[in-house]
Design a protein around this motif. Sequence first.
Motif, PDB file in Angstrom:
ATOM      1  N   LEU A  35       2.428  -2.922  14.820  1.00 17.36           N
ATOM      2  CA  LEU A  35       2.500  -1.644  14.125  1.00 17.36           C
ATOM      3  C   LEU A  35       2.354  -0.488  15.102  1.00 17.36           C
ATOM      4  N   ASN A  36       2.843   0.662  14.701  1.00 15.44           N
ATOM      5  CA  ASN A  36       2.532   1.917  15.385  1.00 15.44           C
ATOM      6  C   ASN A  36       1.329   2.568  14.706  1.00 15.44           C
ATOM      7  N   PRO A  37       0.633   3.484  15.377  1.00 13.39           N
ATOM      8  CA  PRO A  37      -0.514   4.144  14.735  1.00 13.39           C
ATOM      9  C   PRO A  37      -0.169   4.809  13.408  1.00 13.39           C
ATOM     10  N   GLY A  38       1.053   5.324  13.282  1.00 10.99           N
ATOM     11  CA  GLY A  38       1.418   6.019  12.049  1.00 10.99           C
ATOM     12  C   GLY A  38       2.037   5.138  10.973  1.00 10.99           C
ATOM     13  N   THR A  39       2.204   3.829  11.253  1.00 10.16           N
ATOM     14  CA  THR A  39       2.890   2.963  10.290  1.00 10.16           C
ATOM     15  C   THR A  39       2.163   2.851   8.952  1.00 10.16           C
ATOM     16  N   PRO A  40       0.835   2.661   8.922  1.00  9.04           N
ATOM     17  CA  PRO A  40       0.176   2.559   7.602  1.00  9.04           C
ATOM     18  C   PRO A  40       0.417   3.777   6.714  1.00  9.04           C
ATOM     19  N   ASP A  41       0.357   4.978   7.284  1.00  5.59           N
ATOM     20  CA  ASP A  41       0.611   6.172   6.467  1.00  5.59           C
ATOM     21  C   ASP A  41       2.069   6.237   6.041  1.00  5.59           C
ATOM     22  N   LEU A  42       2.981   5.808   6.912  1.00  6.70           N
ATOM     23  CA  LEU A  42       4.400   5.780   6.552  1.00  6.70           C
ATOM     24  C   LEU A  42       4.637   4.837   5.385  1.00  6.70           C
ATOM     25  N   LEU A  43       4.044   3.648   5.446  1.00  4.83           N
ATOM     26  CA  LEU A  43       4.202   2.674   4.365  1.00  4.83           C
ATOM     27  C   LEU A  43       3.643   3.213   3.055  1.00  4.83           C
ATOM     28  N   LYS A  44       2.471   3.807   3.128  1.00  2.00           N
ATOM     29  CA  LYS A  44       1.852   4.343   1.915  1.00  2.00           C
ATOM     30  C   LYS A  44       2.718   5.443   1.303  1.00  2.00           C
ATOM     31  N   SER A  45       3.285   6.304   2.139  1.00  2.00           N
ATOM     32  CA  SER A  45       4.095   7.411   1.632  1.00  2.00           C
ATOM     33  C   SER A  45       5.387   6.927   0.994  1.00  2.00           C
ATOM     34  N   HIS A  46       5.808   5.709   1.339  1.00  2.00           N
ATOM     35  CA  HIS A  46       7.036   5.161   0.766  1.00  2.00           C
ATOM     36  C   HIS A  46       6.746   4.133  -0.336  1.00  2.00           C
ATOM     37  N   GLY A  47       5.536   4.147  -0.858  1.00  2.00           N
ATOM     38  CA  GLY A  47       5.225   3.362  -2.039  1.00  2.00           C
ATOM     39  C   GLY A  47       4.853   1.916  -1.797  1.00  2.00           C
ATOM     40  N   PHE A  48       4.566   1.544  -0.558  1.00  2.00           N
ATOM     41  CA  PHE A  48       4.167   0.165  -0.295  1.00  2.00           C
ATOM     42  C   PHE A  48       2.718  -0.057  -0.718  1.00  2.00           C
ATOM     43  N   LEU A  49       2.463  -1.256  -1.223  1.00  2.00           N
ATOM     44  CA  LEU A  49       1.123  -1.628  -1.678  1.00  2.00           C
ATOM     45  C   LEU A  49       0.307  -2.250  -0.563  1.00  2.00           C
ATOM     46  N   TYR A  50       0.978  -3.016   0.311  1.00  2.00           N
ATOM     47  CA  TYR A  50       0.229  -3.709   1.355  1.00  2.00           C
ATOM     48  C   TYR A  50       1.061  -3.916   2.612  1.00  2.00           C
ATOM     49  N   ASP A  51       0.342  -4.172   3.693  1.00  2.00           N
ATOM     50  CA  ASP A  51       0.920  -4.579   4.968  1.00  2.00           C
ATOM     51  C   ASP A  51       0.312  -5.927   5.331  1.00  2.00           C
ATOM     52  N   ALA A  52       1.072  -6.732   6.090  1.00  2.00           N
ATOM     53  CA  ALA A  52       0.569  -8.043   6.519  1.00  2.00           C
ATOM     54  C   ALA A  52       0.888  -8.240   7.996  1.00  2.00           C
ATOM     55  N   SER A  53       0.380  -7.327   8.840  1.00  2.00           N
ATOM     56  CA  SER A  53       0.724  -7.340  10.252  1.00  2.00           C
ATOM     57  C   SER A  53      -0.474  -7.380  11.192  1.00  2.00           C
ATOM     58  N   MET A  54      -1.642  -6.954  10.738  1.00  2.00           N
ATOM     59  CA  MET A  54      -2.782  -6.832  11.642  1.00  2.00           C
ATOM     60  C   MET A  54      -3.558  -8.143  11.743  1.00  2.00           C
ATOM     61  N   MET A  55      -4.512  -8.190  12.693  1.00  2.00           N
ATOM     62  CA  MET A  55      -5.243  -9.426  12.961  1.00  2.00           C
ATOM     63  C   MET A  55      -6.741  -9.168  13.180  1.00  2.00           C
ATOM     64  N   SER A  56      -7.252  -8.079  12.612  1.00  2.00           N
ATOM     65  CA  SER A  56      -8.625  -7.675  12.884  1.00  2.00           C
ATOM     66  C   SER A  56      -9.650  -8.298  11.948  1.00  2.00           C
ATOM     67  N   ASP A  57      -9.212  -9.144  11.026  1.00  2.00           N
ATOM     68  CA  ASP A  57     -10.141  -9.780  10.092  1.00  2.00           C
ATOM     69  C   ASP A  57      -9.476 -11.040   9.570  1.00  2.00           C
ATOM     70  N   ASP A  58     -10.188 -11.815   8.764  1.00  2.00           N
ATOM     71  CA  ASP A  58      -9.580 -12.977   8.115  1.00  2.00           C
ATOM     72  C   ASP A  58      -9.745 -12.921   6.602  1.00  2.00           C
ATOM     73  N   VAL A  59     -10.017 -11.729   6.091  1.00  2.00           N
ATOM     74  CA  VAL A  59      -9.935 -11.416   4.663  1.00  2.00           C
ATOM     75  C   VAL A  59      -9.261 -10.055   4.538  1.00  2.00           C
ATOM     76  N   PRO A  60      -8.679  -9.747   3.398  1.00  6.10           N
ATOM     77  CA  PRO A  60      -8.009  -8.443   3.243  1.00  6.10           C
ATOM     78  C   PRO A  60      -8.996  -7.283   3.328  1.00  6.10           C
ATOM     79  N   PHE A  61      -8.463  -6.131   3.728  1.00  6.09           N
ATOM     80  CA  PHE A  61      -9.240  -4.901   3.708  1.00  6.09           C
ATOM     81  C   PHE A  61      -8.324  -3.747   3.321  1.00  6.09           C
ATOM     82  N   ILE A  62      -8.917  -2.592   3.069  1.00  9.87           N
ATOM     83  CA  ILE A  62      -8.162  -1.434   2.613  1.00  9.87           C
ATOM     84  C   ILE A  62      -8.206  -0.354   3.689  1.00  9.87           C
TER      85      ILE A  62
END
Length: 287
Positions: free
Chosen positions: A146-173
Amino acid sequence: MNLPKYQPEPRFSWPNGCKAAAMLCFDVDGETTALSEDPNLVSRITTMSQCSYGPSIGVPRILGLLKHYNVPGTFFIPSWVAEQYPKMTEAIANQGHEIGAHGHLHEKLPTLAPPEEEAILEKSTAILERIVGSRPIGFRAPWFELNPGTPDLLKSHGFLYDASMMSDDVPFIHQNGLVEIPGQWLLEDWEQFAFNADPAWGVIPEDCEKVFQLWWREFEAMRDYGCCFVLTLHPWLSGRPSRVQLLERIIRGLLESGDTWITTGSELARYVLENPTARREIDFEKQ
């Protein structure tokens, strides 16, 4: 000495008393595996044929397996692949599986300026919506980057979730309300099975028995910790016969555990948003 086994507190409270969740992901990259690296590879017929094996042969086999066991899958599809294989894309949707966005030509996001990234996101979601009749609400970045701005881009385009990061092994918001469903390289088939002579991809493909032990041991431990088991497979790799049978062993094990929630990305994300206290935050004072 008879020492008691360490019993960790579960990281998450899953529905119906389940100890773990499982998300079976299929990145249907097809020929974009090669074309995103070098467009000139279009003339390398054998290399391209290996990539096309995924949409044409691997996906139908995987769909048959999922149908047999009545388990859902989440398919992340570059829109170029969806256009080249519309019947495959429609078959995935018609069987009730989720389709998520995955770029157009599997572009590496860090190579794109913000306007380019947004243009590709808009183009790919429009193509997927045209083919399957609904807009995707889940996203996986090609190569997980991801790029630093990707989460905000996804949110602005109506996406509910991303599945790209690796910082945990349970979902987070994320702070903007976007749900993140983390994965890990350990639970990815590229590192186990990818091989091409020229251009050189991967190393010597692993034996399925070894890979089963690797993935299943991780599931058993993640179940003890109350985690989310996110398995990421590519049909051009895991659609080969012995590897489909490997996936079958994993699915049978998940079902036979009796306490694992096998679900899609969107169902996971909605559960996370509807149950904000389900996630157990790390408290270092209690460790």
